[in-house]
Motif scaffolding. Structure first.
Motif, mmCIF file in Angstrom:
data_model
loop_
_atom_site.group_PDB
_atom_site.id
_atom_site.type_symbol
_atom_site.label_atom_id
_atom_site.label_comp_id
_atom_site.label_asym_id
_atom_site.label_seq_id
_atom_site.Cartn_x
_atom_site.Cartn_y
_atom_site.Cartn_z
ATOM 1 N N ASN A 1 36.188 28.190 -33.179
ATOM 2 C CA ASN A 1 36.650 27.867 -34.530
ATOM 3 C C ASN A 1 38.040 27.250 -34.560
ATOM 4 O O ASN A 1 38.621 27.073 -35.634
ATOM 5 C CB ASN A 1 36.654 29.135 -35.399
ATOM 6 N N SER A 2 38.559 26.884 -33.412
ATOM 7 C CA SER A 2 39.947 26.402 -33.342
ATOM 8 C C SER A 2 40.056 24.896 -33.555
ATOM 9 O O SER A 2 39.088 24.151 -33.382
ATOM 10 C CB SER A 2 40.550 26.764 -31.982
ATOM 11 N N ARG A 3 41.250 24.457 -33.912
ATOM 12 C CA ARG A 3 41.535 23.020 -33.984
ATOM 13 C C ARG A 3 41.459 22.397 -32.589
ATOM 14 O O ARG A 3 41.116 21.223 -32.430
ATOM 15 C CB ARG A 3 42.931 22.798 -34.578
ATOM 16 N N PHE A 4 41.788 23.193 -31.587
ATOM 17 C CA PHE A 4 41.695 22.713 -30.202
ATOM 18 C C PHE A 4 40.297 22.212 -29.894
ATOM 19 O O PHE A 4 40.116 21.152 -29.285
ATOM 20 C CB PHE A 4 42.078 23.836 -29.229
ATOM 21 N N ILE A 5 39.265 22.966 -30.328
ATOM 22 C CA ILE A 5 37.897 22.590 -29.969
ATOM 23 C C ILE A 5 37.488 21.310 -30.680
ATOM 24 O O ILE A 5 36.643 20.549 -30.180
ATOM 25 C CB ILE A 5 36.903 23.736 -30.232
ATOM 26 N N GLU A 6 38.065 21.034 -31.840
ATOM 27 C CA GLU A 6 37.791 19.765 -32.511
ATOM 28 C C GLU A 6 38.268 18.590 -31.655
ATOM 29 O O GLU A 6 37.563 17.600 -31.475
ATOM 30 C CB GLU A 6 38.473 19.732 -33.878
ATOM 31 N N LYS A 7 39.480 18.724 -31.124
ATOM 32 C CA LYS A 7 40.007 17.643 -30.279
ATOM 33 C C LYS A 7 39.220 17.547 -28.981
ATOM 34 O O LYS A 7 38.914 16.440 -28.506
ATOM 35 C CB LYS A 7 41.496 17.880 -29.985
#
Length: 568
Positions: A490-496
């Protein structure tokens, strides 16, 4: 030609998977085809799926602008209306040309020219020459629309595997009509770059052609239809192998408001001259230019490589303890193939009674981050159980209300011929998954969403086919690892990570969280102090019902995830 006449058969063409090409886009393809070609004075050109003739007209225009006037023009289409429209447009635009436009199946021509046809009579290909240039926007028709028989025929003739789309057969087949130094420019769905099922197709294209360039136009709405296109320039010239294949991508920029300091462009084509964010009337574009790369062989997912991206991924890899797939298998939910029969919101209210085999069902309607939302779950009549370690249907004679309901719907259920053909019970759910797994805590997530939406299910509910789910199959993993999964997912990291690694977005910045991507998500060492904090925060977020408090917790999770992977 009048506009109404030109597009009078658009609806029938849409059914065939055809999409019309804007002039600026056609000219871009034509320029790149000719740039990569070594042409003599006389040039033979072809469009194997002419549509409204826009691509052919563009290619002829571009050739003439470069002083090539001796041009032989061929075009094919299975739709006779397309042939007539193209013939009229060419006659109006270039009255001195004598194009050969035929209502023929290009794939059949290629089969005959390749010697793959069982027939001794070459009705299609005997008078078809080899071409210097080919330009095409082949139809996009997937396996489920083509039908099993046609799909198997394409696979057999063109060496394709997986979920075959007809445009893939076009690209493989067109080599048979190109000269040894011929060049083709084609518009395709960008899905082929990143879907697991297109692996064999990627491998064939990489090995069969010299790839001169790839441009992924993503969600920038080149076409009116909901198609995410890519342009590929291919050459049959095999003296040089492809090491630094140019690869550019352009997508709508997320959360980027208009700025006067940004370069302003009139079109996606003009935007390709830049790197980074540019503005346009349509919105802001994010442009990236680099080279094609894949992990180990060309069947792997194709992505854009630049130094910054590769260094970022290398740093993530060096801080990765395992992948999601090492924890457990990513599974899709159940598929009933008769949802109107098996799934309801309120059985008692809708049919007057409640069958015995009802179970709570998780669907995308209750999707939320960390825990499901407060909406009431739907309920499914679930037809399967485990007996002596094996999956079986329930004996419905032991469940009179369930039997009564199913028999009331027997006409619909028994009409599912594929169920009967597979020697299955007429009343059963088509894809029930493993009934013994539902009671275990599981991470569930939506297939399509702008932001990752993963949540914990501890209620033992069944997961519907519009969601995926992950269990801790590997018992050597600590139980707490599932909370670490939730924090990272659910992190912004995984979006990138998703955007760099898989580069696959739909319209409106929506991502596809499917098995082939999610199974490659990274997990940090769970013994690290940061990981233990993430586990605690994920549990806290699961319990928290105050929206503002949950946002604050998620912000803390984001910061730690960036830190634990040592990237930004």
């Amino acid at each position: 030609m009048q506009t109404a006449e030109r597009y009078s058969h658009v609806e029938s063409r849409k059914k065939e998977g055809a999409h019309y090409t804007p002039e600026i886009f056609s000219d871009f393809i034509s320029e790149n085809i000719i740039f990569n070609a070594n042409l003599k004075k006389s040039v033979k050109v072809v469009d194997p799926a002419v549509g409204d003739g826009e691509l052919l007209i563009s290619l002829i225009k571009t050739l003439k602008a470069k002083s090539f006037h001796n041009i032989e023009v061929y075009g094919f289409d299975t739709n006779p209306a397309s042939i007539e429209i193209t013939r009229k447009r060419l006659k109006e635009t270039y009255p001195n040309l004598t194009p050969i436009l035929q209502n023929k199946d290009f794939l059949q021509i290629c089969i005959e020219k390749s010697g793959l046809s069982d027939s001794q009579d070459l009705f299609y290909s005997s008078d078809i020459p080899d071409f210097d240039l080919l330009i095409a926007n082949p139809p996009y028709i997937r396996t489920q629309v083509l039908g099993a028989e046609q799909s198997q025929l394409l696979s057999k003739n063109f060496g394709l595997k997986g979920r075959v789309d007809i445009y893939q057969a076009f690209l493989v087949a067109m080599k048979s009509v190109l000269k040894p130094d011929g060049v083709a420019g084609v518009i395709v769905s960008n899905r082929f770059l990143t879907t697991k099922g297109a692996g064999k197709f990627r491998e064939i294209i990489h090995n069969q052609y010299s790839i001169k360039g790839i441009w992924d136009f993503g969600d920038t709405k080149v076409f009116e239809a909901a198609v995410l296109p890519a342009v590929v320039i291919l050459s049959t010239h095999n003296k040089e192998r492809d090491f630094n294949i140019p690869f550019s991508s352009i997508y709508m920029a997320e959360n980027e408001s208009y700025s006067k300091s940004l370069p302003f462009v009139e079109s996606q084509i003009q935007a390709l001259k830049y790197d980074g964010i540019v503005s346009s009337k349509q919105g802001n574009f994010y442009v990236k230019n680099g080279h094609l790369t894949f992990d180990s062989n060309p069947a792997d997912l194709w992505r854009l490589q630049d130094v910054e991206y590769e260094q970022w991924l290398d740093k993530v890899a060096s801080n990765t303890w395992c992948l999601f797939k090492d924890i457990g298998k990513v599974r899709v939910g159940v598929k009933t193939t008769a949802d109107n029969v098996f799934i309801r919101s309120n059985w008692k209210k809708e049919i007057g009674y409640e069958p015995e085999l009802l179970r709570p069902l998780t669907t995308h309607h209750i999707a939320s981050r960390f825990r499901s939302n407060e909406k009431e779950k739907k309920v499914i009549l679930y037809t399967h159980t485990i007996i002596n370690g094996k999956r079986h249907t329930f004996n419905i004679n032991e469940y009179p209300l369930s039997k009564r309901y199913l028999e009331e719907n027997k006409d619909q259920l028994s009409s599912r011929k594929y169920v009967i053909k597979a020697n299955r019970e007429w009343f059963e759910i088509w894809v029930p998954q493993n009934p013994s797994l539902w009671e275990q805590p599981k991470v569930v997530f939506r297939d399509i969403s702008e932001r990752p939406t993963f949540w914990m299910d501890k209620e033992g509910s069944i997961v519907n086919g519009d969601c995926y789910w992950l269990l801790r199959d590997n018992e050597q993993m600590p139980e707490s690892i599932m909370w670490l999964v939730l924090a990272v997912a659910n992190s912004r990291f995984i979006e990138k990570f998703y955007d760099i690694k898989f580069h696959n977005k739909l319209y409106s910045n929506r991502r596809r969280f499917i098995t082939q991507y999610v199974e490659q998500f990274p997990i940090p060492n769970p013994n690290l102090a940061e990981s233990k904090t993430l586990i605690a925060l994920a549990k806290e977020c699961y319990k928290e019902k105050n929206e503002n408090n949950q946002i604050n917790i998620e912000d803390k999770i984001d910061k730690i995830v960036w830190s634990v992977f040592n990237v930004s």
